[in-house]
Scaffold this active site. Structure first.
Site, PDB file in Angstrom:
ATOM      1  N   GLY A 127      -6.519 -25.479  -6.293  1.00  0.00           N
ATOM      2  CA  GLY A 127      -6.952 -25.989  -4.983  1.00  0.00           C
ATOM      3  C   GLY A 127      -8.060 -25.123  -4.402  1.00  0.00           C
ATOM      4  O   GLY A 127      -8.020 -23.900  -4.528  1.00  0.00           O
ATOM      5  N   ARG A 137      -8.362 -29.346 -11.892  1.00  0.00           N
ATOM      6  CA  ARG A 137      -7.118 -29.038 -12.595  1.00  0.00           C
ATOM      7  C   ARG A 137      -7.335 -29.531 -14.024  1.00  0.00           C
ATOM      8  O   ARG A 137      -7.879 -30.615 -14.229  1.00  0.00           O
ATOM      9  CB  ARG A 137      -5.945 -29.728 -11.922  1.00  0.00           C
ATOM     10  N   ASP A 162      -1.487 -19.571  -8.147  1.00  0.00           N
ATOM     11  CA  ASP A 162      -0.463 -19.277  -9.134  1.00  0.00           C
ATOM     12  C   ASP A 162      -0.776 -19.854 -10.527  1.00  0.00           C
ATOM     13  O   ASP A 162      -0.703 -19.154 -11.536  1.00  0.00           O
ATOM     14  CB  ASP A 162       0.811 -19.926  -8.564  1.00  0.00           C
ATOM     15  N   THR A 175      -6.013 -19.071  -2.313  1.00  0.00           N
ATOM     16  CA  THR A 175      -5.159 -20.223  -1.996  1.00  0.00           C
ATOM     17  C   THR A 175      -4.793 -20.160  -0.516  1.00  0.00           C
ATOM     18  O   THR A 175      -4.484 -19.073  -0.009  1.00  0.00           O
ATOM     19  CB  THR A 175      -3.872 -20.270  -2.866  1.00  0.00           C
ATOM     20  N   ASP A 185      -2.193 -21.122   0.821  1.00  0.00           N
ATOM     21  CA  ASP A 185      -0.744 -20.998   1.035  1.00  0.00           C
ATOM     22  C   ASP A 185      -0.254 -19.563   1.232  1.00  0.00           C
ATOM     23  O   ASP A 185       0.882 -19.363   1.679  1.00  0.00           O
ATOM     24  CB  ASP A 185       0.019 -21.611  -0.152  1.00  0.00           C
ATOM     25  N   ASP A 198       0.828 -17.552  -0.902  1.00  0.00           N
ATOM     26  CA  ASP A 198       2.138 -17.454  -1.559  1.00  0.00           C
ATOM     27  C   ASP A 198       2.127 -16.616  -2.830  1.00  0.00           C
ATOM     28  O   ASP A 198       3.013 -16.759  -3.665  1.00  0.00           O
ATOM     29  CB  ASP A 198       2.667 -18.866  -1.864  1.00  0.00           C
ATOM     30  N   ARG A 208       6.329 -35.973  24.693  1.00  0.00           N
ATOM     31  CA  ARG A 208       6.794 -36.391  23.367  1.00  0.00           C
ATOM     32  C   ARG A 208       7.259 -35.218  22.519  1.00  0.00           C
ATOM     33  O   ARG A 208       6.872 -34.071  22.762  1.00  0.00           O
ATOM     34  CB  ARG A 208       5.643 -37.087  22.628  1.00  0.00           C
ATOM     35  N   ARG A 223       4.071 -26.047   0.030  1.00  0.00           N
ATOM     36  CA  ARG A 223       5.102 -26.661  -0.815  1.00  0.00           C
ATOM     37  C   ARG A 223       6.297 -25.722  -1.052  1.00  0.00           C
ATOM     38  O   ARG A 223       7.451 -26.117  -0.948  1.00  0.00           O
ATOM     39  CB  ARG A 223       4.437 -27.046  -2.138  1.00  0.00           C
ATOM     40  N   GLY A 230       2.288 -21.523  19.708  1.00  0.00           N
ATOM     41  CA  GLY A 230       3.353 -21.608  20.708  1.00  0.00           C
ATOM     42  C   GLY A 230       4.266 -22.802  20.504  1.00  0.00           C
ATOM     43  O   GLY A 230       4.764 -23.387  21.477  1.00  0.00           O
TER      44      GLY A 230
END
Ligand code: ATP
Length: 327
Positions: free
Chosen positions: A15, A76, A107, A130, A132, A134, A167, A176, A190
């Site tokens: 990504g 990819r 990863d 990335t 993420d 992660d 709402r 993910r 917040g």
């Protein structure tokens, strides 16, 4: 890096993430500064297999530090997961005289790098790119800070309408397997809560929120949800609330790919510049098969085996911070 290793190939894979261009620029310029030649490999591992490889000079990376995405494109590539595909990739690499690769990605990219480098016995240095955040062994990955700021700005805007209409909003963000964006995005904007994969596998976070009556003192609420099979995603959670608690006026907003885009923040540009420079220093130090990381603001080398194998834990104290501040 010994004398004969003088040509460095650079690629971005998996990504895209804002700041990848700053990393490409830093790798290219540091390599040239140290007397190496550089080849740009287009579309990640796919470009190695398709022989989509060009000379990179300092001018190729001019005026890109401020750009999101990646000028080298990304893809990819299934073929690269096969020994046959990697053999073609290696042959093309050799044709171009490339003797070391800097791979920027997540990863999967590092997993591919590890397999490739081990199979053909040459150095690859990884740079974590990335949104993420992660990857184990580094406090930050390139793109995370920009994505986090994008999320914060979006939630700020959604808050205006959530408050006006009183709402309950479920806002889905990426992540993910990791809740860094959802949790820190919730604190920064917040929000009342973050529903993240690390916790969803342990307790029903929605049930806890419902039991607490969401935000008792306010008529509107915002909950950030990590897009993950473990959380079920924002639509699923909203459906549950609508079915069980019709009194709530529930809405869903899925931020999607806009989280990946945009000009990188100063923090991501600086991180990418430091990591890009460090990747070439690592090669000069005869390092191989390591990911560049940053821990406590210091550059570190993380073996691919560790970066890939371990999950990076979230800081659970932040869950309490979020809870305390949402009363
Ligand atoms: P993101 O975290 O943004 O998804 P990523 O780097 O994890 O980025 P992937 O699509 O998982 O993205 O991996 C990028 C590429 O790395 C794959 O398309 C594939 O070519 C290669 N790759 C991944 N796993 C392997 C593997 N086990 N063996 C060889 N190559 C692999």
């Amino acid at each position: 890096m010994s004398e004969k290793k003088r040509c460095i190939g650079i690629l971005t894979s998996g990504g895209d993430a804002p700041g990848m261009n700053a990393a490409i620029r830093a790798v290219t310029r540091t390599a040239i500064y140290n007397g190496f030649s550089v080849k740009g490999i287009y579309r990640g591992y796919k470009g190695l297999i398709d022989n989509d490889i060009v000379d990179f000079k300092t001018q190729n990376v001019s005026n890109i530090i401020q750009m999101g995405g990646t000028i080298l494109k990304t893809a990819r590539c299934k073929e690269f997961t096969t020994p046959e595909g990697r053999k073609i990739a290696y042959e093309n690499m050799k044709k171009h005289g490339i003797d070391a690769i800097v791979a920027i990605g997540g990863d999967g990219t590092l997993t591919g790098a590890r397999v490739f480098a081990t199979e053909f016995n040459f150095p690859i240095i990884g740079i974590p790119g990335t949104i993420d955040n992660d990857l184990y062994g580094t406090d930050r990955t390139i793109g995370y800070d920009t994505a986090l700021n994008t999320i914060m700005e979006c939630v700020d805007k959604i808050r205006d309408t959530a408050t006006s209409h009183e709402r309950l909003f479920f806002i889905e963000v990426m992540g993910r397997d990791a809740g860094f964006l959802a949790l820190n995005g919730a604190i920064a904007a917040g929000a009342e809560a973050a529903i993240i994969p690390e916790i969803s596998t342990e307790v029903d976070q929605l049930e806890e929120l419902i039991n607490n009556g969401f935000r008792k003192s306010k008529n509107s609420s915002i909950v950030l949800v990590a897009e993950s099979p473990h959380t079920g995603g924002a639509i699923h959670l909203a459906e549950r609330v609508k079915a069980e608690f019709p009194k709530y006026d529930v809405r869903v907003s899925i931020l999607g790919h806009l989280q990946r885009g945009g000009s990188p923040t100063a923090e991501d540009r600086i991180l990418a510049s430091r990591m890009g420079e460090a990747a070439i220093s690592a090669l000069l130090d005869d390092q191989r098969n390591v990911m560049i990381g940053v821990r406590n603001n210091e550059i570190v080398y993380v073996p691919f085996s560790k970066a890939i194998k371990y999950d990076k834990p979230i800081n659970r104290d932040l869950l309490n911070t979020l809870k305390t501040l949402s009363i």
